[in-house]
Structures are given as C-alpha cells and as structure tokens.
Design a protein around this motif. Structure first.
Motif, PDB file in Angstrom:
ATOM      1  N   VAL A  56       8.104  -0.947  11.166  1.00  0.00           N
ATOM      2  CA  VAL A  56       8.207  -0.133   9.954  1.00  0.00           C
ATOM      3  C   VAL A  56       9.507   0.667  10.018  1.00  0.00           C
ATOM      4  O   VAL A  56       9.727   1.427  10.969  1.00  0.00           O
ATOM      5  CB  VAL A  56       7.006   0.820   9.812  1.00  0.00           C
ATOM      6  N   PHE A  57      10.349   0.484   9.016  1.00  0.00           N
ATOM      7  CA  PHE A  57      11.615   1.197   8.912  1.00  0.00           C
ATOM      8  C   PHE A  57      11.426   2.293   7.875  1.00  0.00           C
ATOM      9  O   PHE A  57      11.265   2.013   6.678  1.00  0.00           O
ATOM     10  CB  PHE A  57      12.723   0.215   8.518  1.00  0.00           C
ATOM     11  N   GLN A  58      11.418   3.539   8.336  1.00  0.00           N
ATOM     12  CA  GLN A  58      10.959   4.649   7.518  1.00  0.00           C
ATOM     13  C   GLN A  58      11.965   5.791   7.529  1.00  0.00           C
ATOM     14  O   GLN A  58      12.441   6.204   8.594  1.00  0.00           O
ATOM     15  CB  GLN A  58       9.620   5.149   8.074  1.00  0.00           C
ATOM     16  N   GLY A  59      12.285   6.306   6.342  1.00  0.00           N
ATOM     17  CA  GLY A  59      13.120   7.490   6.254  1.00  0.00           C
ATOM     18  C   GLY A  59      12.351   8.719   6.703  1.00  0.00           C
ATOM     19  O   GLY A  59      11.155   8.852   6.421  1.00  0.00           O
ATOM     20  N   THR A  60      13.010   9.630   7.386  1.00  0.00           N
ATOM     21  CA  THR A  60      12.310  10.796   7.925  1.00  0.00           C
ATOM     22  C   THR A  60      11.777  11.715   6.829  1.00  0.00           C
ATOM     23  O   THR A  60      10.851  12.485   7.071  1.00  0.00           O
ATOM     24  CB  THR A  60      13.222  11.609   8.861  1.00  0.00           C
ATOM     25  N   ARG A  61      12.356  11.653   5.626  1.00  0.00           N
ATOM     26  CA  ARG A  61      11.858  12.496   4.537  1.00  0.00           C
ATOM     27  C   ARG A  61      11.254  11.655   3.405  1.00  0.00           C
ATOM     28  O   ARG A  61      11.217  12.070   2.250  1.00  0.00           O
ATOM     29  CB  ARG A  61      12.972  13.415   4.007  1.00  0.00           C
ATOM     30  N   ASP A  62      10.720  10.508   3.755  1.00  0.00           N
ATOM     31  CA  ASP A  62      10.050   9.639   2.785  1.00  0.00           C
ATOM     32  C   ASP A  62       8.874  10.391   2.157  1.00  0.00           C
ATOM     33  O   ASP A  62       8.002  10.894   2.871  1.00  0.00           O
ATOM     34  CB  ASP A  62       9.552   8.383   3.496  1.00  0.00           C
ATOM     35  N   ASP A 108      -5.535 -12.887   9.365  1.00  0.00           N
ATOM     36  CA  ASP A 108      -5.872 -14.309   9.216  1.00  0.00           C
ATOM     37  C   ASP A 108      -4.638 -15.147   8.918  1.00  0.00           C
ATOM     38  O   ASP A 108      -4.717 -16.177   8.267  1.00  0.00           O
ATOM     39  CB  ASP A 108      -6.929 -14.502   8.123  1.00  0.00           C
ATOM     40  N   ALA A 109      -3.494 -14.717   9.424  1.00  0.00           N
ATOM     41  CA  ALA A 109      -2.246 -15.441   9.162  1.00  0.00           C
ATOM     42  C   ALA A 109      -2.182 -16.727   9.978  1.00  0.00           C
ATOM     43  O   ALA A 109      -2.727 -16.797  11.080  1.00  0.00           O
ATOM     44  CB  ALA A 109      -1.058 -14.547   9.511  1.00  0.00           C
ATOM     45  N   PRO A 110      -1.509 -17.758   9.474  1.00  0.00           N
ATOM     46  CA  PRO A 110      -1.342 -18.996  10.244  1.00  0.00           C
ATOM     47  C   PRO A 110      -0.475 -18.768  11.477  1.00  0.00           C
ATOM     48  O   PRO A 110       0.206 -17.738  11.609  1.00  0.00           O
ATOM     49  CB  PRO A 110      -0.669 -19.945   9.244  1.00  0.00           C
ATOM     50  N   ALA A 111      -0.478 -19.745  12.366  1.00  0.00           N
ATOM     51  CA  ALA A 111       0.186 -19.592  13.657  1.00  0.00           C
ATOM     52  C   ALA A 111       1.689 -19.393  13.545  1.00  0.00           C
ATOM     53  O   ALA A 111       2.312 -18.826  14.459  1.00  0.00           O
ATOM     54  CB  ALA A 111      -0.105 -20.810  14.527  1.00  0.00           C
ATOM     55  N   CYS A 112       2.291 -19.815  12.449  1.00  0.00           N
ATOM     56  CA  CYS A 112       3.746 -19.678  12.303  1.00  0.00           C
ATOM     57  C   CYS A 112       4.172 -18.224  12.094  1.00  0.00           C
ATOM     58  O   CYS A 112       5.345 -17.880  12.288  1.00  0.00           O
ATOM     59  CB  CYS A 112       4.270 -20.541  11.161  1.00  0.00           C
ATOM     60  N   VAL A 113       3.242 -17.348  11.701  1.00  0.00           N
ATOM     61  CA  VAL A 113       3.586 -15.956  11.381  1.00  0.00           C
ATOM     62  C   VAL A 113       3.744 -15.153  12.666  1.00  0.00           C
ATOM     63  O   VAL A 113       2.862 -15.126  13.519  1.00  0.00           O
ATOM     64  CB  VAL A 113       2.520 -15.327  10.466  1.00  0.00           C
ATOM     65  N   ARG A 114       4.884 -14.468  12.768  1.00  0.00           N
ATOM     66  CA  ARG A 114       5.213 -13.706  13.972  1.00  0.00           C
ATOM     67  C   ARG A 114       4.877 -12.223  13.854  1.00  0.00           C
ATOM     68  O   ARG A 114       4.789 -11.519  14.867  1.00  0.00           O
ATOM     69  CB  ARG A 114       6.710 -13.847  14.284  1.00  0.00           C
ATOM     70  N   GLY A 115       4.754 -11.711  12.623  1.00  0.00           N
ATOM     71  CA  GLY A 115       4.479 -10.299  12.424  1.00  0.00           C
ATOM     72  C   GLY A 115       4.998  -9.861  11.063  1.00  0.00           C
ATOM     73  O   GLY A 115       5.198 -10.690  10.170  1.00  0.00           O
ATOM     74  N   ALA A 116       5.205  -8.558  10.912  1.00  0.00           N
ATOM     75  CA  ALA A 116       5.611  -8.017   9.611  1.00  0.00           C
ATOM     76  C   ALA A 116       6.740  -7.008   9.761  1.00  0.00           C
ATOM     77  O   ALA A 116       6.827  -6.289  10.771  1.00  0.00           O
ATOM     78  CB  ALA A 116       4.429  -7.367   8.904  1.00  0.00           C
ATOM     79  N   LEU A 117       7.586  -6.964   8.726  1.00  0.00           N
ATOM     80  CA  LEU A 117       8.686  -6.016   8.621  1.00  0.00           C
ATOM     81  C   LEU A 117       8.481  -5.221   7.346  1.00  0.00           C
ATOM     82  O   LEU A 117       8.310  -5.803   6.276  1.00  0.00           O
ATOM     83  CB  LEU A 117      10.033  -6.745   8.550  1.00  0.00           C
ATOM     84  N   VAL A 118       8.491  -3.894   7.450  1.00  0.00           N
ATOM     85  CA  VAL A 118       8.194  -3.062   6.289  1.00  0.00           C
ATOM     86  C   VAL A 118       9.323  -2.069   6.052  1.00  0.00           C
ATOM     87  O   VAL A 118       9.693  -1.309   6.957  1.00  0.00           O
ATOM     88  CB  VAL A 118       6.872  -2.295   6.457  1.00  0.00           C
ATOM     89  N   PHE A 119       9.831  -2.065   4.850  1.00  0.00           N
ATOM     90  CA  PHE A 119      10.884  -1.130   4.437  1.00  0.00           C
ATOM     91  C   PHE A 119      10.233   0.001   3.644  1.00  0.00           C
ATOM     92  O   PHE A 119       9.960  -0.126   2.457  1.00  0.00           O
ATOM     93  CB  PHE A 119      11.913  -1.850   3.568  1.00  0.00           C
ATOM     94  N   GLY A 120       9.956   1.108   4.312  1.00  0.00           N
ATOM     95  CA  GLY A 120       9.329   2.243   3.632  1.00  0.00           C
ATOM     96  C   GLY A 120       7.844   2.010   3.388  1.00  0.00           C
ATOM     97  O   GLY A 120       7.434   1.681   2.283  1.00  0.00           O
ATOM     98  N   TYR A 121       7.029   2.168   4.412  1.00  0.00           N
ATOM     99  CA  TYR A 121       5.588   1.960   4.227  1.00  0.00           C
ATOM    100  C   TYR A 121       5.003   3.117   3.404  1.00  0.00           C
ATOM    101  O   TYR A 121       5.289   4.288   3.678  1.00  0.00           O
ATOM    102  CB  TYR A 121       4.862   1.878   5.578  1.00  0.00           C
ATOM    103  N   PRO A 122       4.159   2.804   2.409  1.00  0.00           N
ATOM    104  CA  PRO A 122       3.514   3.865   1.616  1.00  0.00           C
ATOM    105  C   PRO A 122       2.283   4.404   2.347  1.00  0.00           C
ATOM    106  O   PRO A 122       1.147   4.048   2.032  1.00  0.00           O
ATOM    107  CB  PRO A 122       3.144   3.143   0.319  1.00  0.00           C
ATOM    108  N   PHE A 123       2.523   5.261   3.336  1.00  0.00           N
ATOM    109  CA  PHE A 123       1.429   5.759   4.167  1.00  0.00           C
ATOM    110  C   PHE A 123       0.407   6.556   3.363  1.00  0.00           C
ATOM    111  O   PHE A 123      -0.760   6.640   3.743  1.00  0.00           O
ATOM    112  CB  PHE A 123       1.967   6.624   5.299  1.00  0.00           C
ATOM    113  N   GLY A 160       4.890  -4.010  -1.185  1.00  0.00           N
ATOM    114  CA  GLY A 160       4.963  -5.372  -0.665  1.00  0.00           C
ATOM    115  C   GLY A 160       4.774  -5.420   0.841  1.00  0.00           C
ATOM    116  O   GLY A 160       4.156  -6.341   1.380  1.00  0.00           O
ATOM    117  N   GLY A 161       5.287  -4.398   1.538  1.00  0.00           N
ATOM    118  CA  GLY A 161       5.092  -4.323   2.978  1.00  0.00           C
ATOM    119  C   GLY A 161       3.659  -4.015   3.355  1.00  0.00           C
ATOM    120  O   GLY A 161       3.141  -4.526   4.347  1.00  0.00           O
ATOM    121  N   ARG A 162       3.025  -3.170   2.556  1.00  0.00           N
ATOM    122  CA  ARG A 162       1.617  -2.880   2.809  1.00  0.00           C
ATOM    123  C   ARG A 162       0.788  -4.153   2.682  1.00  0.00           C
ATOM    124  O   ARG A 162      -0.079  -4.438   3.520  1.00  0.00           O
ATOM    125  CB  ARG A 162       1.117  -1.824   1.825  1.00  0.00           C
ATOM    126  N   VAL A 163       1.048  -4.936   1.647  1.00  0.00           N
ATOM    127  CA  VAL A 163       0.328  -6.199   1.459  1.00  0.00           C
ATOM    128  C   VAL A 163       0.584  -7.117   2.655  1.00  0.00           C
ATOM    129  O   VAL A 163      -0.347  -7.732   3.193  1.00  0.00           O
ATOM    130  CB  VAL A 163       0.738  -6.883   0.148  1.00  0.00           C
TER     131      VAL A 163
END
Length: 200
Positions: A141-147, A103-118, A93-96
C-alpha cells in the motif's frame, strides 16, 4: 475495455481506477507509465459504471461491491495464462483488488494499492480493514501521510496482516500529491513507488 501498456518482461499488472476518475486520468496514466518502466505490462480497465459515464457523460456512483468484485474477477480470468500477475488499483480499485486475493488463481502474486481508502472521508471511526487483518498474499500500500482516507497517525493504530506493507509518502494526499512547502513532488512519490515495484 483495456488500455495495455508495455510488455510483460517481469509479469503483468491489472490496474483498476478509483471511484471518481476513469482509467485514463492523469494519475492513472502517470502511474501506469512508471510501472511499465519497471518491466511490467500494465493493463488498465474500467468498471461498468465508469464505462457508462464515458458513453453518455453522466456521473454515476460506483456499483455495489459484489458487482465490482465480479467485474474485476472476470478480468483476472481473462489473463489467467500463467504469466505472473499483480492486482492493482487506485483507492477503491485497490480495495477491490485486495478483496480478491483469497480465491485468486495461482498466477496472482499479490496486490498494489495507490491510496487505500482505509475509512470514508472524515469518518475514521468506520474502518474498512476487516479483510486486511489476514491476507494470503503480499499487499503493498502506497499511502500519503496526510491522506484524508487513511492518514499515518490513524492507520498505524490498526492491527493489519504482516503480509501488508505500508509505504508512506511524506505529505502526500489521496493522490500521493504533497504540498509545495513539503519539498517533495508527486512525480518523486510515484518514482518512489516504482522503485519498490521494480524490486518485486
């Protein structure tokens, strides 16, 4: 289908689930509650394949990326009323979410990702980072060191956009859960995440 938590004192967070667990999983509920305590209204939703699983109990693989993007984009459009909005997601969901920033509308400030699937599990030679090299908005991106889908040793070799901030959570796995011997807990890691979000 939405679950809405809290009031938009500082804005809203549109929060998508990961590939295998629904919007009301233990992780999603704990993370949403923490984000609400930061002053945000958190709105969770499910992609159609997960809604279908909820209806008949049959496990399905995620839809293809174009369908996921279309569904997430439609949820953004429903909330495009001028209130500041962060796109967020667990893993897939974070990747999406990060792929929708161009192309996000002006109200969008950015993204928060819990465990990005790199990269796919056990396939670090297949990184999923093309769109993370250049980003128009901030991504945290909030990522565990051993993800298993993006550990610190591998991810730190990538040339990612300066807009992307990596917040490493010691000994955390893909659910930000550390081993007991580490001296940390998943609750502590989620609290650290929320401390970052509270400053946004």
């Amino acid at each position: 289908m939405f679950i809405t938590d809290g009031e938009p004192l500082k804005g809203r967070i549109l929060f998508a689930h990961g590939a295998g667990a629904p919007m009301d999983s233990d992780f999603m509920q704990a993370a949403a509650q923490g984000l609400v305590e930061c002053g945000y209204q958190v709105m969770r939703f499910e992609f159609p394949y997960m809604q279908a699983r909820r209806e008949d109990g049959r496990r399905r693989p995620p839809s293809r990326m174009p369908q996921l993007l279309e569904h997430f984009r439609a949820r953004i459009d429903e909330l495009n009323d001028g209130v500041p909005l962060w796109l967020a997601g667990k893993s897939m969901g974070g990747r999406v979410a990060t792929m929708l920033l161009d192309d996000a509308p002006a109200c969008v400030r950015g993204a928060l990702v819990f465990g990005y699937p790199f990269y796919p599990a056990k396939k670090p030679q297949q990184p999923r980072i093309e769109h993370l090299v250049s980003l128009p908005l901030p991504v945290h991106v909030f990522q565990g060191t051993r993800d298993a889908l993006g550990n610190r040793e591998t991810v730190q070799t990538y040339g990612l956009s300066a807009q992307l901030q990596l917040h490493w959570l010691e000994d955390g796995d893909h659910d930000l859960k550390p081993r007991k011997a580490s001296g940390f807990t998943q609750d502590q890691h989620l609290a650290a995440v929320c401390a970052v979000v509270a400053r946004l």
